[in-house]
Design a protein around this motif. Structure first.
Motif, mmCIF file in Angstrom:
data_model
loop_
_atom_site.group_PDB
_atom_site.id
_atom_site.type_symbol
_atom_site.label_atom_id
_atom_site.label_comp_id
_atom_site.label_asym_id
_atom_site.label_seq_id
_atom_site.Cartn_x
_atom_site.Cartn_y
_atom_site.Cartn_z
ATOM 1 N N TYR A 18 29.965 67.492 51.874
ATOM 2 C CA TYR A 18 29.482 68.716 51.247
ATOM 3 C C TYR A 18 30.468 69.279 50.232
ATOM 4 N N ILE A 36 28.238 75.588 49.665
ATOM 5 C CA ILE A 36 27.830 74.773 50.816
ATOM 6 C C ILE A 36 26.886 75.560 51.716
ATOM 7 N N THR A 40 22.901 74.424 52.210
ATOM 8 C CA THR A 40 22.421 74.005 53.532
ATOM 9 C C THR A 40 21.651 75.115 54.249
#
Length: 109
Positions: A18, A36, A40
């Motif tokens: 990531y 990140i 996500t």
């Protein structure tokens, strides 16, 4: 038996993966963490200690580089070597998913 560092065997931890993805465009530390989380949908949260430890490893492996350094912020970016490793990791994980799906599909018969 000591465990090999994942970078040494050409594999990425979730955190490394990531961070490399987030650094396809230059960013500083705080923005890496926020990118990140957004990418996500808050399923992956990387804390500062983990992030900076991973950044040090990625720098050492030549997968990211210092893009710019201002008075207070270091800006990093993924190198071409890092991009190639992300592509390799995506293919590796794609095969892992395929194997799992095939086995689970056969189990249902």
């Amino acid at each position: 038996m000591p465990r090999n560092d994942s970078l040494e065997v050409g594999e990425l931890t979730d955190t490394s993966y990531y961070i490399l993805l987030s650094l396809m465009e230059p960013k500083h530390g705080y923005l890496i963490m926020k990118t990140i989380e957004e990418m996500t949908n808050h399923a992956v949260v990387v804390g500062p200690a983990s992030m900076y430890t991973t950044i040090k490893k990625l720098l050492g492996a030549g997968l990211i580089e210092l893009h710019d350094k201002s008075d207070k912020k270091k800006v990093y970016v993924t190198t071409e070597k890092g991009v190639q490793l992300v592509k390799k990791e995506i293919e590796r994980k794609r095969l892992m998913i395929q194997h799992g799906e095939e086995i689970l599909a056969n189990k249902g018969e």
